[in-house]
Motif scaffolding. Structure first.
Motif, short mmCIF file in Angstrom:
data_model
loop_
_atom_site.label_atom_id
_atom_site.label_comp_id
_atom_site.label_asym_id
_atom_site.label_seq_id
_atom_site.Cartn_x
_atom_site.Cartn_y
_atom_site.Cartn_z
N ILE A 1 -15.67 34.23 45.80
CA ILE A 1 -15.99 33.03 46.60
C ILE A 1 -17.15 33.34 47.54
CG2 ILE A 1 -15.14 31.32 48.24
CD1 ILE A 1 -13.84 31.07 45.53
N TRP A 2 -17.12 34.50 48.17
CA TRP A 2 -18.22 34.88 49.07
C TRP A 2 -19.54 34.99 48.31
CZ3 TRP A 2 -15.09 39.40 51.71
CH2 TRP A 2 -14.13 38.84 52.57
N ALA A 3 -19.49 35.52 47.09
CA ALA A 3 -20.70 35.62 46.28
C ALA A 3 -21.29 34.24 46.01
CB ALA A 3 -20.39 36.33 44.96
N HIS A 4 -20.43 33.30 45.69
CA HIS A 4 -20.90 31.94 45.43
C HIS A 4 -21.51 31.34 46.69
CE1 HIS A 4 -21.25 28.32 43.11
NE2 HIS A 4 -20.49 28.77 42.16
N ARG A 5 -20.91 31.60 47.83
CA ARG A 5 -21.45 31.08 49.09
C ARG A 5 -22.80 31.74 49.42
NH1 ARG A 5 -16.87 32.03 53.30
NH2 ARG A 5 -18.54 31.40 54.72
N LEU A 6 -22.93 33.02 49.12
CA LEU A 6 -24.20 33.71 49.37
C LEU A 6 -25.33 33.12 48.54
CD1 LEU A 6 -22.93 37.38 49.54
CD2 LEU A 6 -24.13 36.17 51.39
N ARG A 7 -25.01 32.73 47.32
CA ARG A 7 -26.02 32.11 46.48
C ARG A 7 -26.38 30.74 47.00
NH1 ARG A 7 -27.15 28.21 43.27
NH2 ARG A 7 -28.42 28.46 41.39
N GLY A 8 -25.39 30.00 47.51
CA GLY A 8 -25.61 28.61 47.88
C GLY A 8 -25.34 27.71 46.69
N TYR A 9 -25.46 26.43 46.91
CA TYR A 9 -25.07 25.46 45.88
C TYR A 9 -26.25 24.60 45.40
CZ TYR A 9 -20.56 27.00 47.53
OH TYR A 9 -19.50 27.79 47.88
N MET B 1 -29.98 38.06 45.03
CA MET B 1 -29.66 39.48 45.16
C MET B 1 -28.35 39.67 45.91
SD MET B 1 -31.93 41.47 43.68
CE MET B 1 -31.91 43.03 44.57
N ASP B 2 -28.18 38.96 47.02
CA ASP B 2 -26.95 39.06 47.80
C ASP B 2 -25.75 38.60 46.99
OD1 ASP B 2 -28.39 39.99 49.96
OD2 ASP B 2 -28.46 38.06 50.99
N MET B 3 -25.94 37.51 46.26
CA MET B 3 -24.88 36.99 45.40
C MET B 3 -24.47 38.03 44.36
SD MET B 3 -24.56 35.80 42.01
CE MET B 3 -26.13 35.08 41.54
#
Length: 325
Positions: free
Chosen positions: A86-94, A106-108
């Motif tokens: 879930i955190w990875a998805h939030r790091l990428r954004g929507y 990269m963060d994702m």
């Protein structure tokens, strides 16, 4: 460690826990560092409710928040792996790819690969937990995987012996045409789930499959002939009869089969309501909106309402004669 959303700060317009009371309990246990109790809470829930618990906690914790140690409970690798997804998805954004920076990607990826490692450990430690396979499939959608990896994960899911509606939703989503499959493969998941369902909620996967097809054919497909064929089928009497029959069977099975869990029922009513919003049937829409109450899910409503789900859904409730929340 600070947690946002439930501890002294203003709630967002949309309830990220989607009305799930276990999310607040879980967040409190994270705050207290009580991994044994958190693991017991998770392990004691029905399969789909485990997935939903992690979804809610993942949205309401700070990214990379301190978590109880992995050895606090056998379920902790699954819990930590799901939260990291879930955190990875939030790091990428929507946003779409063209509005997503290289830094976000990269963060994702870094967080998603960490999630995959934790979930692989979970699959060794608690292999009969179907929820962890939902997150393994989702994480693969962010990073990709080796040839055969998806099939191997699906085999692991099947081997659990658990019927998990949200794990099947993860499989369905992976096999959509916009990701790694086709309309036929996507509907194959829905058809298999509906053939001998453990409860009525599994029929709603067919409603969701049609919503995913609608999204692709109206917003992503550039082939005019395919879009026209979809439109013609959607406008046919046969299609209207088919979705009405699906809804009738759903209602009958609510009586005839074991009751869905709270999360399963919520998923089902939200997806059926969306189906009858996009293919207007006021009576059927009203039935499902009334069942949803004041706890809509972010998806599939986000496809049509964006970030204004509660406000727009209230207008929809008013249009069918239901009170607003």
């Amino acid at each position: 460690m600070s947690l946002f959303g439930l501890f002294g700060k203003k709630q967002p317009a949309f309830d990220s826990s989607e009305g799930d009371p276990n999310v607040a309990t879980g967040l409190g246990l994270i705050e207290a560092g009580d991994g044994a109790a958190l693991g017991a809470l998770y392990a004691g829930l029905p399969p789909a409710d485990r997935v939903h618990l992690i979804d809610g906690m993942g949205l309401l914790t700070e990214i990379a928040a301190s978590l109880p140690p992995l050895d606090a409970h056998p379920a902790m690798p699954a819990i930590q792996g799901g939260l990291c997804y879930i955190w990875a998805h939030r790091l990428r954004g929507y946003d779409t790819a063209d509005r997503t920076s290289d830094g976000q990607v990269m963060d994702m990826a870094q967080m998603a690969f960490h999630a995959q490692d934790l979930l692989a450990q979970a699959a060794e430690q608690t292999p009969l937990d179907s929820a962890l396979y939902a997150f393994r499939i989702r994480a693969m959608m962010l990073t990709g995987g080796k040839e055969g990896a998806f099939d191997a994960i699906c085999a692991g899911l099947k081997a659990t012996g658990e019927a998990n509606l949200l794990a099947e939703m993860a499989r369905l989503n992976y096999l959509t045409q916009k990701w790694h499959g086709s309309h036929e493969e996507m509907y194959g998941v829905a058809d298999a789930a509906a053939a001998n369902p453990p409860n009525a909620a599994f029929l709603s996967l067919h409603a969701r499959a049609w919503i995913e097809e609608w999204l692709y054919e109206t917003g992503m497909n550039d082939v005019k002939e395919e879009k026209a064929a979809f439109r013609a089928r959607r406008e046919s009497e046969e299609f209207r009869a088919d979705i009405a029959a699906l809804d009738d069977r759903f209602r009958a099975l609510l009586v005839d089969l074991p009751a869905p869990s709270r999360v399963e029922r919520q998923f089902a009513h939200n997806n059926f309501a969306m189906l009858f919003h996009l293919n207007p049937d006021k009576a059927r829409l009203k039935y499902h909106l009334e069942a949803i109450g004041d706890t809509p899910t972010s998806m599939p409503w986000g496809y049509v309402f964006g970030e204004n789900v509660p406000k727009k859904l209230n207008k929809l409730r008013k249009s069918v004669g239901l009170a607003q929340f």
